[in-house]
Scaffold this motif. Structure first.
Motif, mmCIF file in Angstrom:
data_model
loop_
_atom_site.group_PDB
_atom_site.id
_atom_site.type_symbol
_atom_site.label_atom_id
_atom_site.label_comp_id
_atom_site.label_asym_id
_atom_site.label_seq_id
_atom_site.Cartn_x
_atom_site.Cartn_y
_atom_site.Cartn_z
ATOM 1 N N ALA A 38 -30.636 33.920 14.873
ATOM 2 C CA ALA A 38 -29.192 33.706 14.973
ATOM 3 C C ALA A 38 -28.846 32.845 16.178
ATOM 4 N N LEU A 39 -29.462 33.131 17.329
ATOM 5 C CA LEU A 39 -29.151 32.364 18.536
ATOM 6 C C LEU A 39 -29.600 30.912 18.401
ATOM 7 N N GLU A 40 -30.760 30.696 17.773
ATOM 8 C CA GLU A 40 -31.194 29.326 17.545
ATOM 9 C C GLU A 40 -30.240 28.617 16.600
ATOM 10 N N GLY A 41 -29.805 29.347 15.569
ATOM 11 C CA GLY A 41 -28.850 28.763 14.636
ATOM 12 C C GLY A 41 -27.535 28.420 15.303
ATOM 13 N N MET A 42 -27.096 29.270 16.198
ATOM 14 C CA MET A 42 -25.798 29.055 16.832
ATOM 15 C C MET A 42 -25.819 27.919 17.852
ATOM 16 N N ARG A 43 -26.994 27.440 18.234
ATOM 17 C CA ARG A 43 -27.041 26.305 19.163
ATOM 18 C C ARG A 43 -27.677 25.057 18.524
ATOM 19 N N THR A 44 -27.862 25.085 17.221
ATOM 20 C CA THR A 44 -28.424 23.942 16.503
ATOM 21 C C THR A 44 -27.295 23.063 15.976
ATOM 22 N N MET A 45 -27.266 21.819 16.389
ATOM 23 C CA MET A 45 -26.171 20.938 16.009
ATOM 24 C C MET A 45 -26.344 20.374 14.600
ATOM 25 N N ASP A 46 -27.583 20.307 14.108
ATOM 26 C CA ASP A 46 -27.819 19.841 12.748
ATOM 27 C C ASP A 46 -27.294 20.886 11.768
ATOM 28 N N GLU A 47 -26.307 20.495 10.986
ATOM 29 C CA GLU A 47 -25.579 21.449 10.148
ATOM 30 C C GLU A 47 -26.477 22.145 9.125
ATOM 31 N N GLU A 48 -27.331 21.398 8.437
ATOM 32 C CA GLU A 48 -28.147 22.000 7.392
ATOM 33 C C GLU A 48 -29.207 22.918 7.981
ATOM 34 N N ARG A 49 -29.829 22.517 9.081
ATOM 35 C CA ARG A 49 -30.830 23.384 9.721
ATOM 36 C C ARG A 49 -30.158 24.651 10.250
ATOM 37 N N ARG A 50 -28.991 24.481 10.797
ATOM 38 C CA ARG A 50 -28.249 25.636 11.297
ATOM 39 C C ARG A 50 -27.944 26.619 10.174
ATOM 40 N N ARG A 51 -27.520 26.097 9.049
ATOM 41 C CA ARG A 51 -27.229 26.965 7.908
ATOM 42 C C ARG A 51 -28.463 27.771 7.508
ATOM 43 N N ARG A 52 -29.622 27.100 7.422
ATOM 44 C CA ARG A 52 -30.851 27.788 7.013
ATOM 45 C C ARG A 52 -31.243 28.879 8.013
ATOM 46 N N LEU A 53 -31.086 28.606 9.292
ATOM 47 C CA LEU A 53 -31.427 29.601 10.313
ATOM 48 C C LEU A 53 -30.526 30.827 10.201
ATOM 49 N N LEU A 54 -29.253 30.607 9.994
ATOM 50 C CA LEU A 54 -28.321 31.734 9.886
ATOM 51 C C LEU A 54 -28.558 32.514 8.595
ATOM 52 N N GLU A 55 -28.863 31.817 7.525
ATOM 53 C CA GLU A 55 -29.187 32.514 6.280
ATOM 54 C C GLU A 55 -30.416 33.400 6.476
ATOM 55 N N ARG A 56 -31.432 32.856 7.160
ATOM 56 C CA ARG A 56 -32.639 33.645 7.395
ATOM 57 C C ARG A 56 -32.351 34.837 8.302
ATOM 58 N N ALA A 57 -31.499 34.650 9.299
ATOM 59 C CA ALA A 57 -31.128 35.765 10.177
ATOM 60 C C ALA A 57 -30.444 36.871 9.386
ATOM 61 N N SER A 58 -29.594 36.487 8.452
ATOM 62 C CA SER A 58 -28.928 37.480 7.615
ATOM 63 C C SER A 58 -29.934 38.210 6.737
ATOM 64 N N GLU A 59 -30.894 37.466 6.188
ATOM 65 C CA GLU A 59 -31.917 38.076 5.337
ATOM 66 C C GLU A 59 -32.724 39.125 6.100
ATOM 67 N N VAL A 60 -33.128 38.791 7.326
ATOM 68 C CA VAL A 60 -33.926 39.730 8.122
ATOM 69 C C VAL A 60 -33.099 40.961 8.480
ATOM 70 N N ALA A 61 -31.859 40.746 8.886
ATOM 71 C CA ALA A 61 -30.999 41.866 9.283
ATOM 72 C C ALA A 61 -30.715 42.798 8.114
ATOM 73 N N MET A 62 -30.480 42.235 6.938
ATOM 74 C CA MET A 62 -30.170 43.074 5.793
ATOM 75 C C MET A 62 -31.417 43.774 5.252
ATOM 76 N N HIS A 63 -32.565 43.126 5.340
ATOM 77 C CA HIS A 63 -33.815 43.791 4.945
ATOM 78 C C HIS A 63 -34.078 45.000 5.845
ATOM 79 N N ASP A 64 -33.705 44.870 7.109
ATOM 80 C CA ASP A 64 -33.908 45.950 8.074
ATOM 81 C C ASP A 64 -32.771 46.971 8.038
ATOM 82 N N VAL A 65 -31.761 46.732 7.224
ATOM 83 C CA VAL A 65 -30.589 47.616 7.085
ATOM 84 C C VAL A 65 -29.945 47.840 8.458
ATOM 85 N N ALA A 66 -29.576 46.729 9.097
ATOM 86 C CA ALA A 66 -28.889 46.794 10.387
ATOM 87 C C ALA A 66 -27.568 47.537 10.261
#
Length: 540
Positions: free
Chosen positions: A477-505
């Motif tokens: 999430a932190l890498e995504g939030m400081r990535t200026m490339d829009e598409e890479r940022r989107r992928r990082l945030l999507e992956r952060a959501s996937e990990v958090a939801m798999h772990d049932v945060a």
């Protein structure tokens, strides 16, 4: 400066108000402009809202109820358009100077409601005040956590430097109200008394009675031009039936948060209409995963030791798949909600297309409990408000029954929101039902607020009351939030959501929409953030 956005100007000066801070008082009237109790004209609007308001201080709490009120009186540098993209407000232009430096040009001629002109120094003071608000139940620093400095520069411009690249900064600026620099040190009581409610917003406060009413008149000098309504009265009516009854009796022009079971009652009456917004508001269960001994869960493992079973992912997963989200959406919410698998609705920036609502599987839930060492279940109390969300009590009770079916000893306890939120903030619960405003429509902000490791010094995890912490989620999430490339940022945030939801945060339940009922003489356009605002209503 090459602007990213521009918009036309429209301003007029307004009269000056003077006076020192009023020391206290939760009710205030500004007699010279107060609305007579029973005066009604074609340009008066009376609104009934469900969400309690804890303060008129726009920096006091990251609360949707508070924001929906202070947005009438204060402006922000940027706003969000109908697609939840940043749009001009007090800043008519902005640009990225380099990866960590932004510049914003303020509109010329904007004045506060006391007649003083808006300056860059007011913006600097507003941001400086945010981290210093005393006793905030949900800090606004979640929106300012990455800011290194805010400074005034020539040409009525503001420069904001961030610690690291922060592509979400324009979205975060939509949440920070701009106040006069003179009120930088004002206590929250000065706002609640009305003296410090001096803004550049479309309305001017005339009366505030805590927990009951807020009245206002149109700001004739607002930069956006004339308002549709001369006078507005907002009544805080938490009880759904009472709020709808007030509408049907003619006491109100508009009532928000109409619960599904009252929809037919309104549809059966002539002269009223129902308007619903997008199903984007995430409703979830928070989980106490930050301590070994949790106050409202009692379990003994196979070794005979008292434990907090919520620390075990298998238990969290069992609780999640024991919930029939589709039944809640269809039967309790009567189609006004969609089952949720993550904390943002599909299509919002950073919401992963790979995360679906967990399937209802009580048999597998029992297996997971047994594998975790709790074949006979355990005792747990689910807490919920009883006046914050449509059918919040019914939803909590339904979940309690579902958990009972997998062998848990469940108690459901509901409280008025005014008492509920402070207790949740003090971490007095083990499992609790809440919603997240997700007003910026972006996964980075949502994760930073609700799921990232709690760190008040940098404004991270501001409403992470369960103290969930996962280094991999933080990293992505932190890498995504400081990535200026829009598409890479989107992928990082999507992956952060996937990990958090798999772990049932947390346990996402459903994405809710707000249904608003209005009289036929009023048009209403729901906002994507689902705030009920007078500026969203127009006479027909």
């Amino acid at each position: 400066m090459m602007p990213l956005h521009t918009s036309p100007l429209a301003q007029k000066p307004v009269g000056r108000r003077a006076g020192a801070y009023l020391a206290a008082g939760l009710a205030v009237s500004i007699a010279a402009s107060a609305i007579p109790a029973r005066a009604q004209t074609a340009r008066d609007l009376r609104m009934g809202v469900s969400t309690p308001v804890s303060s008129l201080d726009p920096h006091f709490a990251n609360s949707s109820g508070n924001k929906a009120i202070w947005f009438h009186f204060f402006d922000t540098l940027l706003g969000l358009d109908d697609t939840l993209s940043p749009a001009p407000r007090l800043a008519e232009e902005w640009r990225l100077v380099n990866d960590t430096t932004w510049e914003f040009k303020l509109r010329d001629g904007v004045t506060f409601s006391n007649g003083q002109p808006l300056t860059a120094e007011d913006v600097v003071a507003s941001f400086a005040r945010v981290p210093n608000v005393v006793a905030s139940p949900a800090t606004m620093t979640v929106y300012t956590r990455g800011i290194k400095s805010v400074s005034a520069i020539a040409g009525n411009r503001v420069r904001i430097e961030t610690e690291q690249p922060d592509p979400a900064l324009p979205r975060n600026l939509t949440e920070i109200a701009i106040i006069p620099a003179a009120y930088k040190e004002a206590p929250t009581a000065a706002f609640n008394s009305g003296e410090a409610v001096v803004g550049t917003g479309p309305f001017i406060l005339t009366h505030y009675s805590a927990g009951e009413t807020v009245t206002m008149r149109a700001n004739p000098g607002h930069w956006g031009g004339a308002r549709a309504w001369s006078n507005v009265e907002i009544r805080i009516i938490a009880n759904d039936a009472a709020r709808v009854a007030a509408l049907l009796s003619g006491s109100l022009h508009l009532a928000d948060s109409v619960p599904p079971e009252l929809v037919e009652r309104i549809e059966a009456q002539r002269g009223f209409r129902l308007v619903s917004g997008q199903r984007v508001r995430p409703v979830y269960l928070g989980l106490d995963v930050g301590r070994e001994d949790s106050p409202f869960v009692s379990a003994v493992n196979a070794a005979g030791k008292r434990t907090n079973p919520l620390l075990d992912r298998n238990v969290r997963q069992a609780l999640s798949i024991a919930i029939n989200r589709q039944a809640i959406s269809d039967r309790i919410m009567q189609g006004s909600a969609e089952p949720a698998g993550q904390i943002l609705a599909p299509g919002q920036f950073g919401a992963s297309p790979n995360v679906a609502p967990p399937p209802y599987d009580p048999a597998q839930a029992k297996t997971l409990l047994a594998e975790a060492g709790y074949p006979r279940g355990f005792s747990i109390t689910l807490h919920s408000s009883n006046n914050r969300l449509p059918n919040d009590t019914k939803v909590a009770q339904a979940i309690g029954q579902m958990w009972t079916q997998i062998g848990l000893d469940v108690k459901v306890e509901v409280l008025p929101f005014a008492a509920y939120l402070p207790r949740a903030t003090r971490r007095e619960f083990s499992v609790w039902l809440l919603n997240s405003a997700a007003t910026t429509g972006e996964m980075g902000r949502a994760l930073n607020s609700l799921i990232l490791t709690y760190d008040p010094k940098i404004g991270q995890g501001g409403i992470n009351r369960g103290r969930y912490s996962n280094p991999e989620v933080d990293r992505l999430a932190l890498e995504g939030m400081r990535t200026m490339d829009e598409e890479r940022r989107r992928r990082l945030l999507e992956r952060a959501s996937e990990v958090a939801m798999h772990d049932v945060a947390v346990i996402p339940l459903y994405h809710d929409s707000v249904t608003v009922a209005v009289v036929d003489t009023v048009d209403y356009a729901p906002r994507p953030d689902q705030f009920t605002l007078a500026i969203s209503a127009r006479p027909r």
